[in-house]
Motif scaffolding. Structure first.
Motif, short mmCIF file in Angstrom:
data_model
loop_
_atom_site.label_atom_id
_atom_site.label_comp_id
_atom_site.label_asym_id
_atom_site.label_seq_id
_atom_site.Cartn_x
_atom_site.Cartn_y
_atom_site.Cartn_z
N SER A 101 -12.01 17.33 -35.84
CA SER A 101 -12.25 18.49 -34.99
C SER A 101 -11.78 18.22 -33.57
N TRP A 102 -12.52 18.69 -32.58
CA TRP A 102 -12.17 18.46 -31.17
C TRP A 102 -12.52 17.03 -30.80
N GLN A 103 -11.61 16.36 -30.11
CA GLN A 103 -11.85 14.98 -29.73
C GLN A 103 -11.31 14.67 -28.34
N MET A 104 -11.84 13.59 -27.76
CA MET A 104 -11.45 13.20 -26.41
C MET A 104 -11.34 11.69 -26.34
N PRO A 105 -10.20 11.17 -25.86
CA PRO A 105 -10.11 9.73 -25.66
C PRO A 105 -10.93 9.31 -24.44
N LEU A 106 -11.55 8.16 -24.54
CA LEU A 106 -12.24 7.59 -23.38
C LEU A 106 -11.26 6.68 -22.66
N HIS A 150 -15.27 11.99 -31.28
CA HIS A 150 -14.82 12.87 -32.36
C HIS A 150 -15.83 13.99 -32.60
N ASP A 151 -15.33 15.08 -33.17
CA ASP A 151 -16.18 16.20 -33.59
C ASP A 151 -17.05 16.71 -32.44
N ILE A 152 -16.44 16.93 -31.29
CA ILE A 152 -17.17 17.42 -30.12
C ILE A 152 -17.62 18.85 -30.38
N ARG A 153 -18.91 19.10 -30.21
CA ARG A 153 -19.48 20.43 -30.46
C ARG A 153 -19.82 21.19 -29.18
N LYS A 154 -20.19 20.46 -28.12
CA LYS A 154 -20.57 21.10 -26.86
C LYS A 154 -19.99 20.32 -25.69
N VAL A 198 -25.63 4.20 -32.31
CA VAL A 198 -24.86 5.43 -32.51
C VAL A 198 -25.20 6.35 -31.35
N LEU A 199 -24.18 6.77 -30.64
CA LEU A 199 -24.37 7.60 -29.46
C LEU A 199 -23.85 9.01 -29.72
N HIS A 200 -24.59 10.01 -29.26
CA HIS A 200 -24.19 11.40 -29.46
C HIS A 200 -24.04 12.17 -28.15
N TRP A 201 -24.61 11.69 -27.08
CA TRP A 201 -24.64 12.38 -25.79
C TRP A 201 -23.86 11.54 -24.78
N PHE A 202 -22.87 12.15 -24.13
CA PHE A 202 -21.99 11.37 -23.25
C PHE A 202 -21.91 12.01 -21.87
N ILE A 203 -21.84 11.14 -20.87
CA ILE A 203 -21.71 11.56 -19.47
C ILE A 203 -20.50 10.81 -18.90
N ILE A 204 -19.55 11.56 -18.41
CA ILE A 204 -18.33 10.98 -17.84
C ILE A 204 -18.22 11.46 -16.40
N ILE A 205 -18.07 10.52 -15.49
CA ILE A 205 -17.87 10.86 -14.08
C ILE A 205 -16.53 10.23 -13.68
N PRO A 206 -15.45 11.01 -13.76
CA PRO A 206 -14.11 10.45 -13.56
C PRO A 206 -13.90 9.74 -12.23
N THR A 223 -21.74 15.31 -29.42
CA THR A 223 -21.09 15.22 -30.72
C THR A 223 -22.07 14.67 -31.75
N PRO A 224 -22.13 15.27 -32.95
CA PRO A 224 -22.98 14.71 -34.01
C PRO A 224 -22.28 13.59 -34.77
N PHE A 225 -21.03 13.30 -34.43
CA PHE A 225 -20.25 12.29 -35.14
C PHE A 225 -20.95 10.93 -35.10
N THR A 226 -20.93 10.25 -36.25
CA THR A 226 -21.56 8.94 -36.34
C THR A 226 -20.48 7.88 -36.39
N GLU A 227 -20.38 7.13 -35.30
CA GLU A 227 -19.42 6.03 -35.17
C GLU A 227 -19.93 4.83 -35.96
N ASP A 228 -19.02 4.06 -36.57
CA ASP A 228 -19.41 2.81 -37.21
C ASP A 228 -19.80 1.83 -36.13
N VAL A 229 -20.99 1.29 -36.21
CA VAL A 229 -21.47 0.36 -35.19
C VAL A 229 -21.99 -0.91 -35.84
N ASP A 230 -22.09 -1.94 -35.02
CA ASP A 230 -22.65 -3.21 -35.47
C ASP A 230 -24.02 -3.36 -34.81
#
Length: 171
Positions: A61-66, A82-86, A112-120, A98-105
Protein backbone atom coordinates in the motif's frame (compact mmCIF):
# COMPACT_ATOMS: atom_id res chain seq x y z
CA UNK A 1 -9.15 34.72 -47.39
CA UNK A 2 -8.17 31.15 -46.49
CA UNK A 3 -4.49 32.06 -46.58
CA UNK A 4 -5.10 34.86 -44.05
CA UNK A 5 -6.94 32.45 -41.76
CA UNK A 6 -4.15 29.88 -42.08
CA UNK A 7 -1.51 32.50 -41.24
CA UNK A 8 -3.54 33.67 -38.29
CA UNK A 9 -3.88 30.10 -36.98
CA UNK A 10 -0.16 29.42 -37.50
CA UNK A 11 0.61 32.55 -35.52
CA UNK A 12 -1.89 31.99 -32.71
CA UNK A 13 -1.19 28.29 -32.06
CA UNK A 14 2.55 28.67 -31.26
CA UNK A 15 1.76 31.73 -29.17
CA UNK A 16 -0.81 29.73 -27.14
CA UNK A 17 1.66 26.86 -26.66
CA UNK A 18 4.29 29.27 -25.34
CA UNK A 19 1.73 30.95 -23.07
CA UNK A 20 0.55 27.65 -21.58
CA UNK A 21 4.09 26.31 -21.04
CA UNK A 22 5.12 29.57 -19.35
CA UNK A 23 2.15 29.48 -17.01
CA UNK A 24 3.02 25.91 -16.01
CA UNK A 25 6.63 26.75 -15.28
CA UNK A 26 5.79 29.83 -13.21
CA UNK A 27 3.47 28.03 -10.79
CA UNK A 28 3.73 28.36 -7.01
CA UNK A 29 6.40 25.67 -6.71
CA UNK A 30 9.67 25.51 -8.57
CA UNK A 31 11.22 22.71 -6.48
CA UNK A 32 10.61 19.39 -8.31
CA UNK A 33 10.37 17.62 -4.94
CA UNK A 34 7.04 19.39 -4.37
CA UNK A 35 5.64 18.89 -7.88
CA UNK A 36 6.27 15.17 -8.49
CA UNK A 37 2.98 13.17 -8.49
CA UNK A 38 4.62 9.87 -9.43
CA UNK A 39 4.81 7.87 -12.63
CA UNK A 40 2.42 5.73 -14.65
CA UNK A 41 2.91 2.77 -12.29
CA UNK A 42 3.15 4.64 -8.97
CA UNK A 43 1.59 7.54 -7.11
CA UNK A 44 3.59 9.99 -4.99
CA UNK A 45 3.04 13.04 -2.83
CA UNK A 46 5.44 15.13 -0.76
CA UNK A 47 5.39 15.57 2.97
CA UNK A 48 8.00 17.88 4.47
CA UNK A 49 11.19 17.77 2.42
CA UNK A 50 12.91 15.30 2.13
CA UNK A 51 10.04 12.96 3.13
CA UNK A 52 7.47 11.67 0.67
CA UNK A 53 4.88 8.90 0.43
CA UNK A 54 4.59 6.52 -2.50
CA UNK A 55 2.12 3.85 -3.64
CA UNK A 56 3.51 1.09 -5.86
CA UNK A 57 1.28 -1.93 -5.29
CA UNK A 58 -1.44 -3.39 -3.07
CA UNK A 59 0.95 -5.60 -1.10
CA UNK A 60 2.51 -2.73 0.82
CA UNK A 61 0.00 0.00 0.00
CA UNK A 62 1.22 3.52 0.83
CA UNK A 63 4.79 3.58 2.09
CA UNK A 64 7.50 6.01 3.12
CA UNK A 65 11.26 5.54 3.31
CA UNK A 66 12.92 6.64 6.52
CA UNK A 67 15.97 8.81 6.03
CA UNK A 68 17.61 9.77 9.34
CA UNK A 69 21.32 9.15 9.20
CA UNK A 70 22.20 7.73 11.58
CA UNK A 71 18.74 6.30 12.18
CA UNK A 72 17.09 6.99 15.53
CA UNK A 73 18.02 4.43 18.16
CA UNK A 74 14.32 3.57 18.61
CA UNK A 75 13.72 2.41 15.05
CA UNK A 76 17.13 1.48 13.66
CA UNK A 77 15.72 -1.65 12.04
CA UNK A 78 12.92 0.16 10.16
CA UNK A 79 13.91 1.40 6.69
CA UNK A 80 10.45 1.90 5.20
CA UNK A 81 7.03 2.38 6.72
CA UNK A 82 4.57 0.09 4.92
CA UNK A 83 0.78 0.08 4.69
CA UNK A 84 0.39 3.65 5.97
CA UNK A 85 -3.25 4.25 6.92
CA UNK A 86 -3.17 7.73 8.51
CA UNK A 87 -0.97 10.78 8.11
CA UNK A 88 -0.96 14.13 9.88
CA UNK A 89 1.39 17.06 9.35
CA UNK A 90 1.36 19.88 11.87
CA UNK A 91 3.93 22.39 13.13
CA UNK A 92 6.71 20.82 11.04
CA UNK A 93 5.97 17.36 12.46
CA UNK A 94 4.97 14.34 10.35
CA UNK A 95 2.83 11.78 12.17
CA UNK A 96 2.15 8.34 10.71
CA UNK A 97 0.04 5.35 11.72
CA UNK A 98 0.48 1.92 10.15
CA UNK A 99 -0.87 -1.47 11.29
CA UNK A 100 1.98 -3.18 9.40
CA UNK A 101 3.95 -5.66 11.50
CA UNK A 102 7.69 -5.47 10.85
CA UNK A 103 9.82 -8.56 11.51
CA UNK A 104 11.70 -7.79 14.70
CA UNK A 105 14.20 -9.49 16.97
CA UNK A 106 12.59 -9.25 20.40
CA UNK A 107 15.61 -10.93 22.00
CA UNK A 108 17.60 -7.72 21.51
CA UNK A 109 14.77 -5.42 22.58
CA UNK A 110 13.18 -4.59 19.23
CA UNK A 111 9.46 -3.83 19.29
CA UNK A 112 6.78 -3.73 16.61
CA UNK A 113 6.06 -0.05 16.11
CA UNK A 114 2.87 1.38 14.61
CA UNK A 115 2.97 5.09 15.52
CA UNK A 116 5.70 7.30 14.06
CA UNK A 117 6.82 10.88 14.61
CA UNK A 118 9.20 12.47 12.13
CA UNK A 119 10.66 15.94 12.62
CA UNK A 120 12.71 16.61 9.48
CA UNK A 121 14.53 19.75 10.58
CA UNK A 122 15.76 17.97 13.74
CA UNK A 123 16.60 14.65 12.01
CA UNK A 124 14.17 12.84 14.35
CA UNK A 125 12.45 9.60 13.40
CA UNK A 126 10.75 8.02 16.40
CA UNK A 127 8.49 5.01 16.49
CA UNK A 128 6.18 3.99 19.33
CA UNK A 129 4.33 0.78 20.01
CA UNK A 130 1.14 2.18 21.58
CA UNK A 131 -1.24 4.96 20.70
CA UNK A 132 -1.09 6.32 24.25
CA UNK A 133 2.71 6.62 24.14
CA UNK A 134 2.33 8.38 20.77
CA UNK A 135 -0.27 10.84 22.12
CA UNK A 136 1.88 11.58 25.18
CA UNK A 137 4.92 12.25 22.96
CA UNK A 138 3.15 14.62 20.56
CA UNK A 139 1.61 16.58 23.45
CA UNK A 140 5.17 17.39 24.52
CA UNK A 141 5.65 18.80 21.00
CA UNK A 142 2.54 21.00 21.26
CA UNK A 143 0.17 18.81 19.21
CA UNK A 144 -3.02 17.92 21.06
CA UNK A 145 -4.82 15.83 18.44
CA UNK A 146 -3.33 14.99 15.02
CA UNK A 147 -5.45 16.07 12.04
CA UNK A 148 -5.42 12.56 10.53
CA UNK A 149 -6.04 12.09 6.81
CA UNK A 150 -5.88 8.93 4.71
CA UNK A 151 -3.00 8.89 2.18
CA UNK A 152 -5.34 8.41 -0.79
CA UNK A 153 -7.22 11.59 0.16
CA UNK A 154 -3.97 13.52 0.43
CA UNK A 155 -2.87 12.20 -2.96
CA UNK A 156 -6.17 13.19 -4.59
CA UNK A 157 -5.88 16.74 -3.24
CA UNK A 158 -2.25 17.00 -4.34
CA UNK A 159 -2.97 15.56 -7.80
CA UNK A 160 -5.87 17.98 -8.38
CA UNK A 161 -4.39 21.16 -6.90
CA UNK A 162 -0.62 20.68 -6.74
CA UNK A 163 -0.84 22.02 -3.19
CA UNK A 164 -0.94 20.67 0.34
CA UNK A 165 -1.07 22.74 3.53
CA UNK A 166 2.56 22.00 4.41
CA UNK A 167 4.08 22.77 0.99
CA UNK A 168 5.92 26.10 1.09
CA UNK A 169 4.28 28.96 -0.86
CA UNK A 170 1.23 26.84 -1.67
CA UNK A 171 -2.22 28.33 -1.24
Amino acid sequence: MQIKQLRLCLTIIPFMIILVSCSLSFGPQKDPFYTDVGTLDSARFPLIKPYYVIYIDKEYSWQMPLLANPPSKDIYYYYNLHDIRKIAVENGIIMIYTPFTEDVDQSIGQKVLHWFIIIPDKNVETGLDTEQAFLDYIKQLGVQQPPWVEPSEIYQQFFKTGCLDWIPDCK
